[in-house]
Design an enzyme around this catalytic site. Structure first.
Site, short mmCIF file in Angstrom:
data_model
loop_
_atom_site.label_atom_id
_atom_site.label_comp_id
_atom_site.label_asym_id
_atom_site.label_seq_id
_atom_site.Cartn_x
_atom_site.Cartn_y
_atom_site.Cartn_z
N GLU A 167 -26.86 51.20 36.91
CA GLU A 167 -26.38 51.20 35.93
C GLU A 167 -24.86 51.13 36.05
O GLU A 167 -24.30 51.35 36.84
CB GLU A 167 -26.56 52.46 34.94
CG GLU A 167 -27.84 52.66 34.66
CD GLU A 167 -28.01 54.22 33.90
OE1 GLU A 167 -27.09 54.81 33.85
OE2 GLU A 167 -29.24 54.53 33.71
N LYS A 206 -21.02 52.32 35.56
CA LYS A 206 -20.17 53.77 35.57
C LYS A 206 -19.28 53.69 34.37
O LYS A 206 -18.21 53.16 34.79
CB LYS A 206 -20.07 54.28 36.92
CG LYS A 206 -19.63 55.53 36.97
CD LYS A 206 -19.30 56.05 38.05
CE LYS A 206 -19.16 57.73 38.06
NZ LYS A 206 -17.77 58.18 37.16
N ASP A 232 -16.25 54.31 32.29
CA ASP A 232 -15.10 55.26 32.55
C ASP A 232 -14.40 55.55 31.22
O ASP A 232 -13.75 55.33 30.71
CB ASP A 232 -13.95 54.30 33.14
CG ASP A 232 -12.88 55.15 34.02
OD1 ASP A 232 -13.18 56.50 34.14
OD2 ASP A 232 -12.06 54.76 34.37
N TYR A 274 -26.93 57.49 28.27
CA TYR A 274 -27.65 57.49 29.50
C TYR A 274 -28.57 58.46 30.26
O TYR A 274 -28.83 58.30 31.37
CB TYR A 274 -26.73 56.99 30.67
CG TYR A 274 -25.48 57.61 30.75
CD1 TYR A 274 -25.34 59.04 31.36
CD2 TYR A 274 -24.25 57.31 30.51
CE1 TYR A 274 -24.38 60.03 31.22
CE2 TYR A 274 -22.81 58.04 30.81
CZ TYR A 274 -23.12 59.60 31.10
OH TYR A 274 -22.03 60.31 31.31
N LYS A 297 -18.32 53.58 43.78
CA LYS A 297 -17.06 53.37 43.13
C LYS A 297 -16.38 51.95 43.48
O LYS A 297 -16.19 51.94 44.69
CB LYS A 297 -16.28 54.60 43.27
CG LYS A 297 -16.49 55.79 42.56
CD LYS A 297 -15.57 56.22 41.48
CE LYS A 297 -15.38 57.41 41.15
NZ LYS A 297 -14.52 57.81 40.43
N CYS A 323 27.02 44.55 44.24
CA CYS A 323 26.15 45.09 45.17
C CYS A 323 26.01 46.61 44.62
O CYS A 323 27.09 47.39 44.36
CB CYS A 323 26.63 45.24 46.64
SG CYS A 323 25.55 46.28 47.64
N CYS A 379 27.99 48.99 47.84
CA CYS A 379 29.25 49.01 48.15
C CYS A 379 30.23 48.30 47.29
O CYS A 379 31.12 48.35 47.20
CB CYS A 379 29.31 47.97 49.55
SG CYS A 379 29.08 46.27 49.10
N CYS A 409 24.45 40.57 48.56
CA CYS A 409 25.61 41.09 48.88
C CYS A 409 26.09 40.56 50.15
O CYS A 409 25.43 40.49 51.21
CB CYS A 409 25.26 42.69 48.86
SG CYS A 409 26.89 43.41 49.75
N CYS A 459 28.64 46.32 54.31
CA CYS A 459 27.71 47.20 53.39
C CYS A 459 27.11 48.42 54.07
O CYS A 459 26.49 47.77 54.90
CB CYS A 459 27.17 46.07 52.84
SG CYS A 459 26.02 47.10 51.38
S1 IVH Z 1 -25.76 59.85 34.91
C1 IVH Z 1 -25.51 64.21 36.96
N1 IVH Z 1 -24.81 57.54 34.18
O1 IVH Z 1 -19.86 59.67 35.47
C2 IVH Z 1 -25.16 62.85 36.60
N2 IVH Z 1 -23.14 59.12 34.24
O2 IVH Z 1 -18.98 60.96 37.91
C3 IVH Z 1 -25.56 62.61 35.18
N3 IVH Z 1 -21.12 58.59 33.87
O3 IVH Z 1 -20.01 62.86 34.50
C4 IVH Z 1 -24.91 61.32 34.58
N4 IVH Z 1 -21.56 56.29 33.47
O4 IVH Z 1 -19.30 61.17 32.84
C5 IVH Z 1 -24.47 58.72 34.42
N5 IVH Z 1 -24.71 55.35 33.57
C6 IVH Z 1 -24.07 56.71 33.98
C7 IVH Z 1 -22.66 56.83 33.72
C8 IVH Z 1 -22.45 58.15 34.01
C9 IVH Z 1 -20.50 57.13 33.73
C10 IVH Z 1 -20.20 59.46 34.14
C11 IVH Z 1 -20.54 60.65 33.60
C12 IVH Z 1 -20.53 61.64 34.62
C13 IVH Z 1 -19.56 61.08 35.86
C14 IVH Z 1 -19.95 61.49 37.22
#
Ligand code: IVH
Length: 665
Positions: free
Chosen positions: A115, A117, A119, A227, A315, A409, A412, A427, A432
């Protein structure tokens, strides 16, 4: 007048219609009616409810935004703790995760779900009999803040679930995030209003969920992806992928880019495929998440106190970041060139905190149009120096003015001149002090004479007190001179003198590089040292002889020639000889395991600094290069290797570690 039952039915029908449109629009991203028609239906519902308040229920679309601000946030204890996740940064670490999974699951087959991640920030939504009852932040993982009033304003979060077979208690976990467009719009409004801009969409989303007045949260255009599950009154599915399909049936927003992977290699490919594509998403992701699909297997794997063992995040290095230019300084360089430098609101970028970024020159500054107060996008070039690559003009606060090219400058105060090219402002004062400080810093730097303990603060003091007026003066320093300086104890004075002395035996190329001749860096210095063998011979070379050397062009030749024919420079070099500087030419091996090879180094090495490893590579007769291509013979990978290692694997380039390198040497 319509009968009460009819009115109630009509209200319910309008609500369903609005819910359906919200679902299509906010969850499925489909637009089926005009905004105008939607507003009409909404207004009709509102009117009917106002006339018949006895029918108002909390799950009505008109009740998303609470009129009453909160006094504070109540605590919510999570029925199932909200854990954190372990991070990885490269394919090797992902494979190590897979090894651990394989070991624990033994002979069992398993597959993964991969999936994005997102932010944003994690929330737990508790639905009872299909209705949203509480929404809480992760908080400590055990106890979070009750942010129900704010989460209710997020249109992607259904107040009522759809479909049948919904568990009586269903806790849905997911990420609240701010789409990039909403973030840009919000920051624009904030800066116009003289309020501080949010550094990134995650902070903006978090800030918006922690507001006491839900009416403001509503304006923030937050969104949500589901998720995971928390507490469940009955099982929903056998595996994670099926759970996500159920979520969709319930009308919950699930990210469309979720994929199954039959093994870790497939999962890694999916992760890597997003490293660039992610920039096209309408929201920020900071990595990928890989989850073991089957719940039985998740249970076997269990969790540490902090994080489950069945999932891992990969990451991306944050190679770009947004921040604000707080001020612009002008610095004078070692050859007198004035460089504008942006002082930034500190921001995390690819693992470090960035506070400053070079704007290179005034042409570049004008091209970018950077002003104090601007929101800018910064990027790491070649993994090291942060650069400003774009100004977000739409976020510019009112009343800013273009930055003016200085007429004198900053150090100086002498008048400045434009370089022949017209790009640089210089300069031209030979005395200087600012330039001298920069020349000394470079001379003592790691790639040059490598004089430990001679840092910027000390150099500044030495120049300002008049103790050092040129390179040679460094070698004339006596202990009492140093002890008189601020913050200089006897021991440190000894160390400084020792370090300066140690520099006397540096190889010839380092000495040539340390002089700071324009256009001559470490690599050209090596070539010159090899070709001429001693400083004396180099100083006697004609411009033609210099220009005839492979890899030394006419501009470099001219610069070298001019440097050594400048009486002032010659006088300093004579003094350096007099104080006992004896640069040595080290021989480069033309044979051996590494001769003629091209090597790329990535990560941190135990036995070498960067300049040292580069020197070792050159002395072995090999070439060090900064990027991996098919022509690379080896990638030497130290600790925490960067993307170069992945690239090497992708191209099938041989990877060696430090031990193997030492053996080859
Ligand atoms: S699963 C125990 N799935 O990432 C983990 N988390 O660094 C259950 N996050 O606290 C979470 N996208 O805020 C999961 N597709 C995803 C996610 C996700 C973002 C975040 C979430 C978690 C943090 C951990």
């Amino acid at each position: 007048m319509a009968k009460k039952e009819d009115i109630e039915k009509q209200i319910e029908r309008l609500r369903d219609e609005i819910r359906e449109h919200d679902y299509l629009y906010y969850v499925l991203n489909q637009s089926t009616i005009s905004d105008r028609r939607y507003d009409e239906i909404f207004a009709e519902l509102k009117m009917l409810e106002e006339a018949n308040p006895q029918f108002i229920t909390l799950d009505s679309p008109t009740q998303r935004v609470s009129e009453q601000p909160l006094e504070g946030f109540a605590n919510v204890r999570h029925a199932v703790p909200m854990l954190s996740m372990d991070n990885t940064y490269n394919a090797d670490e992902l494979r190590a995760f897979d090894e651990r999974v394989r070991k624990q699951l033994g002979v069992m087959d398993y597959d993964y779900v991969v999936e994005l991640k997102i932010d944003g920030l994690a929330v737990n939504l508790r639905y009872e009999r299909g209705k949203l009852v509480t929404a809480a932040t992760r908080g400590s993982g055990r106890v979070g803040d009750d942010v129900t009033a704010n989460v209710r304003t997020i249109k992607a979060v259904p107040l009522v679930l759809r479909g049948g077979d919904i568990p009586v208690v269903l806790e849905v976990r997911g990420e609240v995030y701010m789409p990039t467009s909403a973030f840009a719009e919000l920051n624009k409004l904030r800066t116009e209003a003289g309020e501080p801009a949010f550094a990134n969409p995650r902070n903006a989303a978090a800030g918006s969920l922690k507001l006491l007045d839900a009416k403001t949260t509503e304006t923030r255009n937050l969104s949500f992806f589901a998720y995971a599950t928390g507490e469940l009154s009955e099982p929903l599915a056998e595996n994670h992928y099926q759970t996500l399909q159920k979520f969709k049936e319930f009308g919950l927003p699930v990210n469309p880019d979720i994929k199954r992977a039959k093994d870790i290699n497939e999962a890694i490919d999916i992760c890597f495929s997003w490293s660039e594509k992610r920039l096209e998403l309408g929201y920020q992701i900071d990595g990928m998440v890989i989850k073991v699909n089957h719940f039985d297997q998740q249970d076997i794997l269990g969790a540490t106190g902090r994080a489950p063992r069945w999932c891992i995040s990969y990451k991306f290095a944050a190679e770009q970041a947004e921040t604000i230019v707080e001020s612009i300084d002008v610095q004078v360089g070692k050859s007198g060139i004035l460089t504008p430098v942006a002082n930034l609101t500190p921001v995390q970028l690819a693992g470090t905190t960035v506070k400053r970024a070079s704007l290179h020159n005034f042409d570049e500054l004008n091209r970018l149009g950077v002003r104090c107060g601007d929101t800018v996008v910064i990027e790491k070039a070649g993994e090291i120096i942060p650069q400003v690559i774009q100004v977000k003009k739409e976020l510019r606060p009112a009343g800013t003015k273009p930055f003016k090219v200085p007429k004198e400058c900053p150090n100086c105060g002498s008048e400045v001149k434009k370089d022949e090219s017209g790009v640089y402002v210089r300069c031209v004062n030979p005395d200087c002090q600012g330039q001298l400080i920069e020349r000394l810093k470079y001379f003592a730097g790691r790639g040059q004479m490598d004089i430990e303990n001679l840092g910027t603060a000390l150099i500044e003091q030495l120049v300002e007190t008049g103790l050092v007026k040129n390179f040679a003066d460094l070698y004339k320093l006596q202990k009492p001179d140093l002890i008189d300086l601020e913050r200089m104890a006897e021991k440190s004075a000894d160390n400084v003198i020792k370090a300066i002395e140690a520099g006397k035996t540096r190889p010839l190329w380092r000495f040539i590089a340390a002089l700071g001749i324009r256009h001559i860096g470490g690599q050209s210095a090596q070539i010159l040292a090899e070709r001429f063998g001693s400083l004396d011979t180099l100083m006697k070379a004609t411009q033609q002889e210099l220009a005839d050397i492979d890899q030394i062009g006419p501009t470099m030749a001219e610069s070298i020639y001019e440097y050594f024919h400048n009486p002032k420079n010659r006088a300093v070099i004579d003094q350096l000889f007099a104080v006992g500087i004896s640069p040595q030419q080290t021989t480069v091996r033309r044979k051996g395991n590494l001769a003629g090879k091209t090597i790329v180094v990535t990560g941190t090495l135990k036995n070498f600094t960067r300049p040292q490893i580069e020197q070792a590579i050159r002395q072995a007769g090999a070439k060090s290069s900064s990027s991996v291509s098919k022509k690379t013979d080896f990638v030497l990978a130290g600790e925490n290797p960067g993307s170069k290692l992945d690239k090497a694997k992708e191209l099938g380039v041989k990877v060696i570690d430090e031990k193997e390198f030492l053996e080859l040497l």
